[in-house]
Design a protein around this motif. Structure first.
Motif, mmCIF file in Angstrom:
data_model
loop_
_atom_site.group_PDB
_atom_site.id
_atom_site.type_symbol
_atom_site.label_atom_id
_atom_site.label_comp_id
_atom_site.label_asym_id
_atom_site.label_seq_id
_atom_site.Cartn_x
_atom_site.Cartn_y
_atom_site.Cartn_z
ATOM 1 N N SER B 45 -18.391 22.053 -12.147
ATOM 2 C CA SER B 45 -17.142 22.148 -11.373
ATOM 3 C C SER B 45 -16.917 23.569 -10.861
ATOM 4 O O SER B 45 -16.378 23.753 -9.764
ATOM 5 N N THR B 46 -17.346 24.550 -11.648
ATOM 6 C CA THR B 46 -17.225 25.947 -11.202
ATOM 7 C C THR B 46 -18.040 26.138 -9.923
ATOM 8 O O THR B 46 -17.572 26.761 -8.961
ATOM 9 N N LEU B 47 -19.240 25.587 -9.919
ATOM 10 C CA LEU B 47 -20.083 25.705 -8.727
ATOM 11 C C LEU B 47 -19.387 25.108 -7.504
ATOM 12 O O LEU B 47 -19.381 25.696 -6.416
ATOM 13 N N LEU B 48 -18.765 23.946 -7.695
ATOM 14 C CA LEU B 48 -18.081 23.289 -6.581
ATOM 15 C C LEU B 48 -16.920 24.146 -6.065
ATOM 16 O O LEU B 48 -16.719 24.264 -4.856
ATOM 17 N N GLN B 49 -16.205 24.764 -7.001
ATOM 18 C CA GLN B 49 -15.089 25.636 -6.600
ATOM 19 C C GLN B 49 -15.579 26.846 -5.812
ATOM 20 O O GLN B 49 -14.935 27.282 -4.859
ATOM 21 N N LEU B 50 -16.731 27.359 -6.206
ATOM 22 C CA LEU B 50 -17.283 28.515 -5.492
ATOM 23 C C LEU B 50 -17.768 28.112 -4.100
ATOM 24 O O LEU B 50 -17.536 28.833 -3.126
ATOM 25 N N ILE B 51 -18.430 26.951 -4.017
ATOM 26 C CA ILE B 51 -18.888 26.475 -2.700
ATOM 27 C C ILE B 51 -17.672 26.227 -1.801
ATOM 28 O O ILE B 51 -17.713 26.457 -0.598
ATOM 29 N N GLY B 52 -16.585 25.783 -2.423
ATOM 30 C CA GLY B 52 -15.370 25.490 -1.668
ATOM 31 C C GLY B 52 -14.533 26.718 -1.363
ATOM 32 O O GLY B 52 -13.465 26.598 -0.756
ATOM 33 N N GLY B 53 -14.972 27.885 -1.805
ATOM 34 C CA GLY B 53 -14.234 29.122 -1.520
ATOM 35 C C GLY B 53 -12.908 29.178 -2.250
ATOM 36 O O GLY B 53 -12.016 29.949 -1.875
ATOM 37 N N LEU B 54 -12.738 28.373 -3.282
ATOM 38 C CA LEU B 54 -11.490 28.401 -4.051
ATOM 39 C C LEU B 54 -11.516 29.542 -5.068
ATOM 40 O O LEU B 54 -10.507 29.915 -5.626
ATOM 41 N N ASP B 55 -12.721 30.048 -5.306
ATOM 42 C CA ASP B 55 -12.912 31.161 -6.221
ATOM 43 C C ASP B 55 -14.156 31.916 -5.727
ATOM 44 O O ASP B 55 -14.927 31.376 -4.916
ATOM 45 N N LEU B 56 -14.339 33.142 -6.192
ATOM 46 C CA LEU B 56 -15.505 33.918 -5.735
ATOM 47 C C LEU B 56 -16.479 34.153 -6.882
ATOM 48 O O LEU B 56 -16.057 34.281 -8.037
#
Lengths: 167, 239
Positions: B45-56
């Protein structure tokens, strides 16, 4: 699967010759494989003998045609509405598991792991087939695969439950 | 196209540094349907958040259509997200008092006025997700499956390059989940929609072209349904 009722089903839709029945039965069987042509002709002979099927003659290409008799229709309808009892196809597995549990807990764990591996493999192969059937619009085979997958899911859930209790 | 290069992600938990992603490299091509699987806490899920630009990421680089997310400032990244990425979550995240139509139109409102072509797009999407006749119904009056259909339409309304779905069927029973997965598959094949879906469910992952198997913050293996040992490897991973 009963070739007898497969033939009666197809003949209840239209008259067919033997080869046509073979092709249609293979399709009706779906995932279970192909049918032996010899089996079709011996079954047709028995159905004619029992008065379920008649032969109205030859078609334009000199192939014998078959048709369903009213008695055959009644037999088919009776079979179709009869509920099918749950057939415990995993009987061997459950027996083996009971034996493993009685003898050795390590073997029990191993056999559950291996069974799970087999189920996951089948799930992946069937899901792959299922997506192809969705895209091809083959609703009948899609629903059959979905049914098998639901059974596999139940088996997987049961194994997980046993594993959690084994600890 | 998505390019993930040497990405790490660390969090502080009290005094302890937790490394959730430990150097991830990945490329997802346009039109692919990819599933990300792995045990809880593996980093999917962390990877998905990073791909989504929700986190860096802590280090490394993520590019979408050759544009680096890290190089954008917060404002630019928000606009990029709205225009190029669509999100679907396990708990739908709809605005409960808005109607189906209003929820779907929401990302367009955020970007300005609704034009005629936007309205056409909304109408088409409502029909494609099977909610014709429900346009004026409030989101909180819909079933879980219907709410997820609205969420998918909302995610697609701006024609995003990538649809990111985090456990999209996690709250749904098997039959409804199947309908949602069929819908995703149809959008993928019909509109060449790139989809990245995080799931813990093998029955859902099997819909994807490729499955990225995560363990302890690294990609253990990527399997493709074209591979001969595809099912066998998945079985091995799950066992």
């Amino acid at each position: 699967m009963s070739v007898k009722y497969g033939i009666l089903t197809l003949l209840s839709v239209k008259q067919c010759h033997g080869y046509e029945l073979k092709i249609e039965l293979d399709s009706l069987l779906g995932l279970k494989g192909k049918i032996n042509p010899g089996q079709i002709y011996t079954t047709l002979d028995r159905l004619i003998r029992d008065g379920f099927v008649t032969s109205p003659g030859m078609d334009g290409e000199d192939r014998r045609l078959y048709d369903i008799h009213i008695k055959g229709k009644e037999e088919l309808n009776k079979w179709l509405i009869e509920p099918v009892a749950y057939s415990n196809t995993k009987e061997d597995f459950f027996f083996k598991w009971s034996c493993a549990r009685k003898t050795n807990s390590e073997l029990e764990k191993l056999m559950l792991t291996q069974q799970k591996e087999l189920i996951v493999k089948e799930v992946m192969e069937l899901t792959k087939l299922k997506t192809e059937l969705i895209l091809e619009g083959d609703e009948r085979r899609y629903l059959l695969v979905t049914g098998t997958l639901l059974h596999l899911e139940a088996d997987l859930t049961w194994i997980n439950q046993v594993e959690n209790r084994v600890g | 196209m998505i390019r993930v290069h040497n990405v790490t992600k660390e969090y502080m938990q009290g005094q302890e540094k937790i490394q959730v992603l430990k150097g991830v490299n990945l490329q997802i091509n346009e039109g692919e349907f990819v599933a990300v699987m792995g045990p809880s806490g593996s980093g999917k899920s962390t990877l998905l958040q990073l791909i989504g630009g929700l986190d860096l990421p802590t280090s490394g680089d993520i590019q979408i259509n050759q544009q680096s997310l890290q190089e954008m400032n917060e404002k630019k990244r928000t606009i990029f997200r709205r225009r190029h990425l669509g999100f679907v979550f396990q708990n739908y995240q709809l605005l409960p008092t808005l109607t189906v139509e209003e929820n779907i139109a929401f990302p367009i409102h955020a970007d300005g006025k609704i034009r005629k072509r936007n309205q056409r797009s909304i109408t088409n999407l409502i029909s494609e997700v099977g909610l014709k006749g429900f346009e004026k119904k409030r989101a909180n009056l819909l079933s879980g499956g219907q709410q997820q259909r609205v969420a998918i339409a909302r995610a697609l309304v701006n024609h995003p390059s990538v649809l990111l779905a985090d456990e999209p069927t996690g709250n749904l029973d098997r039959t409804i989940a199947e309908d949602i997965l069929r819908l995703l598959l149809t959008f993928n094949r019909k509109h060449n929609q790139t989809i990245v879906m995080v799931t813990h469910d093998i029955f859902a992952a099997g819909f994807a072209d490729r499955i990225i198997l995560f363990r302890d913050g690294v990609i253990e293996k990527i399997i493709s349904r074209k591979d001969e040992d595809y099912a066998k490897y998945m079985a091995h991973f799950m066992a």
